[in-house]
Design a protein around this motif. Sequence first.
Motif, PDB file in Angstrom:
ATOM      1  N   MET A   1     -30.993 -29.790 -12.606  1.00  0.00           N
ATOM      2  CA  MET A   1     -30.103 -29.863 -11.470  1.00  0.00           C
ATOM      3  C   MET A   1     -30.842 -29.379 -10.226  1.00  0.00           C
ATOM      4  SD  MET A   1     -27.081 -30.829 -12.503  1.00  0.00           S
ATOM      5  CE  MET A   1     -25.584 -30.270 -11.821  1.00  0.00           C
ATOM      6  N   SER A   2     -30.450 -29.917  -9.119  1.00  0.00           N
ATOM      7  CA  SER A   2     -31.025 -29.483  -7.860  1.00  0.00           C
ATOM      8  C   SER A   2     -29.952 -29.530  -6.781  1.00  0.00           C
ATOM      9  CB  SER A   2     -32.209 -30.372  -7.470  1.00  0.00           C
ATOM     10  OG  SER A   2     -31.765 -31.684  -7.212  1.00  0.00           O
ATOM     11  N   GLU A   3     -30.219 -28.867  -5.705  1.00  0.00           N
ATOM     12  CA  GLU A   3     -29.353 -28.905  -4.534  1.00  0.00           C
ATOM     13  C   GLU A   3     -30.202 -29.284  -3.336  1.00  0.00           C
ATOM     14  OE1 GLU A   3     -26.679 -25.606  -3.832  1.00  0.00           O
ATOM     15  OE2 GLU A   3     -26.880 -24.990  -5.924  1.00  0.00           O
ATOM     16  N   THR A   4     -29.656 -30.154  -2.514  1.00  0.00           N
ATOM     17  CA  THR A   4     -30.356 -30.578  -1.308  1.00  0.00           C
ATOM     18  C   THR A   4     -29.401 -30.451  -0.128  1.00  0.00           C
ATOM     19  OG1 THR A   4     -31.635 -32.152  -2.609  1.00  0.00           O
ATOM     20  CG2 THR A   4     -31.648 -32.447  -0.220  1.00  0.00           C
ATOM     21  N   GLN A   5     -29.791 -29.655   0.837  1.00  0.00           N
ATOM     22  CA  GLN A   5     -29.020 -29.434   2.057  1.00  0.00           C
ATOM     23  C   GLN A   5     -27.564 -29.111   1.738  1.00  0.00           C
ATOM     24  OE1 GLN A   5     -29.652 -32.868   4.557  1.00  0.00           O
ATOM     25  NE2 GLN A   5     -31.797 -32.375   4.864  1.00  0.00           N
ATOM     26  N   ASN A   6     -27.367 -28.238   0.776  1.00  0.00           N
ATOM     27  CA  ASN A   6     -26.026 -27.857   0.346  1.00  0.00           C
ATOM     28  C   ASN A   6     -25.648 -26.530   0.984  1.00  0.00           C
ATOM     29  OD1 ASN A   6     -23.658 -28.095  -1.118  1.00  0.00           O
ATOM     30  ND2 ASN A   6     -24.460 -26.930  -2.817  1.00  0.00           N
ATOM     31  N   ASP A   7     -24.475 -26.485   1.591  1.00  0.00           N
ATOM     32  CA  ASP A   7     -24.004 -25.274   2.245  1.00  0.00           C
ATOM     33  C   ASP A   7     -22.971 -24.544   1.386  1.00  0.00           C
ATOM     34  OD1 ASP A   7     -23.764 -23.511   4.606  1.00  0.00           O
ATOM     35  OD2 ASP A   7     -21.731 -24.327   4.667  1.00  0.00           O
ATOM     36  N   HIS A   8     -22.026 -25.293   0.794  1.00  0.00           N
ATOM     37  CA  HIS A   8     -20.944 -24.671   0.027  1.00  0.00           C
ATOM     38  C   HIS A   8     -20.302 -25.689  -0.915  1.00  0.00           C
ATOM     39  CE1 HIS A   8     -18.855 -26.613   3.383  1.00  0.00           C
ATOM     40  NE2 HIS A   8     -17.812 -26.661   2.585  1.00  0.00           N
ATOM     41  N   PHE A   9     -19.422 -25.170  -1.774  1.00  0.00           N
ATOM     42  CA  PHE A   9     -18.645 -26.010  -2.680  1.00  0.00           C
ATOM     43  C   PHE A   9     -17.169 -25.797  -2.387  1.00  0.00           C
ATOM     44  CE2 PHE A   9     -22.531 -25.017  -4.947  1.00  0.00           C
ATOM     45  CZ  PHE A   9     -22.906 -26.251  -5.438  1.00  0.00           C
ATOM     46  N   GLN A  10     -16.373 -26.856  -2.411  1.00  0.00           N
ATOM     47  CA  GLN A  10     -14.928 -26.768  -2.299  1.00  0.00           C
ATOM     48  C   GLN A  10     -14.363 -26.776  -3.716  1.00  0.00           C
ATOM     49  OE1 GLN A  10     -13.077 -26.388   0.391  1.00  0.00           O
ATOM     50  NE2 GLN A  10     -14.554 -26.848   1.986  1.00  0.00           N
ATOM     51  N   ILE A  11     -13.439 -25.894  -4.029  1.00  0.00           N
ATOM     52  CA  ILE A  11     -12.853 -25.807  -5.357  1.00  0.00           C
ATOM     53  C   ILE A  11     -11.543 -26.585  -5.363  1.00  0.00           C
ATOM     54  CG2 ILE A  11     -12.095 -24.286  -7.212  1.00  0.00           C
ATOM     55  CD1 ILE A  11     -15.057 -23.963  -6.312  1.00  0.00           C
ATOM     56  N   GLU A  12     -11.491 -27.645  -6.172  1.00  0.00           N
ATOM     57  CA  GLU A  12     -10.309 -28.496  -6.267  1.00  0.00           C
ATOM     58  C   GLU A  12      -9.953 -28.727  -7.727  1.00  0.00           C
ATOM     59  OE1 GLU A  12     -11.374 -32.087  -4.205  1.00  0.00           O
ATOM     60  OE2 GLU A  12     -10.983 -31.197  -2.253  1.00  0.00           O
TER      61      GLU A  12
END
Length: 72
Positions: A1-12
């Motif tokens: 797994m990787s993250e690219t230009q990720n600021d936050h996650f929304q929980i839904e």
Amino acid sequence: MSETQNDHFQIEASADGREFHKIGESISSKANGGNSDSTLGYSFSQNISNSAVAATAFALLLLIPGFSKRKN
């Protein structure tokens, strides 16, 4: 797994898999600068309110008598 230009996650969450509703605050990314090539662990938990528990219990009580009736 990787993250690219990720600021936050929304929980839904969704009851039907089609309509999703926000159930929690945003979780900030652990990735340095929003980018990571390694797996990062995240978690989220939510307390169920007493009213939600009571509503669920009431709904189950309404269903139980229907299961116990016998047809001849």
